[in-house]
Design an enzyme around this catalytic site. Structure first.
Site, PDB file in Angstrom:
ATOM      1  N   CYS A 164       0.809  -1.224   0.000  1.00 28.32           N
ATOM      2  CA  CYS A 164       0.000   0.000   0.000  1.00 28.32           C
ATOM      3  C   CYS A 164       0.839   1.271   0.000  1.00 28.32           C
ATOM      4  CB  CYS A 164      -0.957  -0.013   1.191  1.00 28.32           C
ATOM      5  SG  CYS A 164      -2.034  -1.469   1.163  1.00 28.32           S
ATOM      6  N   HIS A 303      -2.678   8.076   6.241  1.00 32.75           N
ATOM      7  CA  HIS A 303      -2.939   6.769   5.630  1.00 32.75           C
ATOM      8  C   HIS A 303      -4.361   6.345   6.009  1.00 32.75           C
ATOM      9  CE1 HIS A 303      -1.908   3.131   3.583  1.00 32.75           C
ATOM     10  NE2 HIS A 303      -2.061   2.377   4.643  1.00 32.75           N
ATOM     11  N   GLU A 314      -1.106   5.350  13.783  1.00 37.23           N
ATOM     12  CA  GLU A 314      -0.751   6.535  13.008  1.00 37.23           C
ATOM     13  C   GLU A 314      -0.997   7.808  13.818  1.00 37.23           C
ATOM     14  OE1 GLU A 314      -1.178   8.427   8.530  1.00 37.23           O
ATOM     15  OE2 GLU A 314      -2.665   6.964   9.176  1.00 37.23           O
ATOM     16  N   LYS A 335      -9.582   8.275   2.390  1.00 40.85           N
ATOM     17  CA  LYS A 335     -10.063   6.901   2.179  1.00 40.85           C
ATOM     18  C   LYS A 335     -11.499   6.731   2.661  1.00 40.85           C
ATOM     19  CE  LYS A 335      -5.596   4.490   2.316  1.00 40.85           C
ATOM     20  NZ  LYS A 335      -4.693   5.629   2.586  1.00 40.85           N
ATOM     21  N   HIS A 340      -9.711   2.274  -0.057  1.00 42.06           N
ATOM     22  CA  HIS A 340      -8.258   2.085  -0.052  1.00 42.06           C
ATOM     23  C   HIS A 340      -7.815   1.508  -1.402  1.00 42.06           C
ATOM     24  CE1 HIS A 340      -4.261   1.276   1.047  1.00 42.06           C
ATOM     25  NE2 HIS A 340      -4.417   0.676   2.196  1.00 42.06           N
ATOM     26  N   PHE A 399       1.712  -3.302   4.033  1.00 39.61           N
ATOM     27  CA  PHE A 399       2.052  -4.633   4.533  1.00 39.61           C
ATOM     28  C   PHE A 399       3.531  -4.911   4.239  1.00 39.61           C
ATOM     29  CE2 PHE A 399      -2.382  -6.891   4.227  1.00 39.61           C
ATOM     30  CZ  PHE A 399      -2.829  -6.103   5.262  1.00 39.61           C
TER      31      PHE A 399
END
Length: 411
Positions: A164, A303, A314, A335, A340, A399
């Site tokens: 991502c 994010h 975050e 998002k 996403h 990831f």
């Protein structure tokens, strides 16, 4: 001496629109592109919604025969790149040297849908019936390769695959190439088209996706009742250009890319490091790279995935890096509206960050209803904020522990 790098063109294909500007209009007004999945029958799936691209016609951007030989993720990249090049006023071979413009476009997954289709054909009809274009349809680097071919860009041609963070890493890596003077311009960003049965199954079984069937509330970053991310698709492309080169050809400038930070968690394959330790370092590296103090940042495009761990860690990372200033700046997750976009998300959010600077509008985090005691920053709930934005920072976390931060500044 490092060169200054500005953004002179943008292009996008998103769940909210098939260009950057119609997408931005909807983002500013808090509209959502999330809807029930139509790409396959979801009867046997507990995940029901996604951010699908709608009414996309590849023949508007490329030869239809060639389009059939591309994965959908590649089609999105070609379309977004052609829009970005046109927006930048670039004619490769005319006002730009083909050898001085390169391509760096990332994808987290590539053409998984095409792979799934051909695997079914392989099982049903045997090896001789597999499409001879199968491999170039699904390998992640082919988006960059095809864009280079379609546009005639002969400079460095590359692809960052960092889950991502792919789009943001690709922009940051392309930034370095221009900054170092190796090239005058880069077509950079990310692309993804992974709303497939296998992808949904894999993410669902690792409990990463929201199982909320209501598209109006499934993606709710920073909300106490968040239960996972909503998968989406699309592409975002930026034209990065060396400042003097841009000025010499009279290009319009959206903003300046001034900082890039990239770090690794070295912690877990899917869970971010506690307190967002890796994200903290990425933001610090980007600030240092930009020569900026934390207090200079006005807006963070987070994010903000709407997963329990990401949004908590975050937030903790932002507090650790920005201290008291964390409570003065605005933090939002687009998002909540796009879903996403995996490998494309960092590039699309880079565009939103630039346009927030250009228009003086901070996009909202929609679907924010129930505050979480541990998440106490200004998440710009539900309604956009009109204010001067000099510096915008955007995070992308993937990831594998990949963390990428980009910082844009008003030119």
């Amino acid at each position: 001496m490092k060169k200054r790098v500005v953004v002179t063109g943008i292009g996008a294909v998103t769940p909210l629109g098939n260009d950057a500007f119609s997408t931005w209009e909807k983002i500013k007004n808090g509209h959502s592109g999330i809807a029930p999945i139509t790409k396959f029958n979801t009867e046997n799936y507990i995940v029901k919604v996604a951010g699908e691209v709608k009414n996309f016609s590849p023949d508007e951007f490329m030869d239809i025969k060639e389009a059939r030989r591309m994965g959908v993720f590649t089609q999105y990249a070609v379309a977004a790149s052609k829009m970005a090049i046109q927006d930048a006023g670039v004619e490769i071979g005319s006002n730009v040297d083909p050898e001085r413009i390169g391509v760096w476009i990332g994808s987290g997954i590539g053409g998984l849908g095409e792979f799934e289709d051909q695997h079914k054909r392989f099982l049903d009809k045997g090896p001789r019936r597999v499409n001879p274009f199968t491999i170039p349809m699904f390998i992640p680097d082919m988006a960059a390769g095809r864009v280079s071919i379609e546009l005639g860009a002969k400079g460095i041609n590359n692809c960052s695959v960092t889950a991502c963070a792919s789009g943001a890493n690709s922009i940051g890596d392309a930034f370095r190439v221009v900054q170092n003077g190796d090239i005058d311009m880069m077509i950079a960003g990310g692309t993804e088209a992974a709303i497939t049965e296998m992808t949904i199954s894999g993410f669902t079984n690792m409990t990463a996706l929201s199982t909320n069937p209501d598209p109006t509330s499934a993606s709710r970053p920073f909300d106490k009742n968040r239960d996972g991310f909503v998968i989406a698709e699309g592409a975002g492309i930026l034209i990065l250009e060396e400042l003097e080169h841009a000025l010499a050809r009279g290009a319009k400038i959206y903003g300046e890319l001034v900082g890039y930070g990239a770090t690794g968690d070295a912690f877990h394959i899917t869970t971010p490091a506690p307190q967002g330790e890796g994200a903290q370092r990425a933001m610090k590296v980007a600030l240092n790279d930009a020569g900026l103090l934390p207090e200079s940042v006005d807006y963070i495009n987070a994010h903000g995935t709407s997963t329990p761990y990401n949004d908590l860690y975050e937030t903790q990372a932002i507090k650790a890096v920005f201290g008291e200033h964390a409570y003065k700046l605005s933090v939002s997750s687009t998002k909540s509206m796009t879903g996403h976009l995996l490998g494309a998300t960092g590039a699309v959010e880079a565009i939103f960050s630039l346009l927030s600077i250009k228009d003086g509008i901070i996009p909202p985090t929609i679907n924010y209803q129930t505050p979480d005691d541990e998440l106490d920053l200004d998440y710009v709930p539900n309604v956009a904020k009109t204010t001067n934005v000099e510096v915008a920072l955007t995070n992308s976390l993937g990831f594998g522990g990949h963390n990428a931060t980009l910082i844009f500044k008003k030119y």
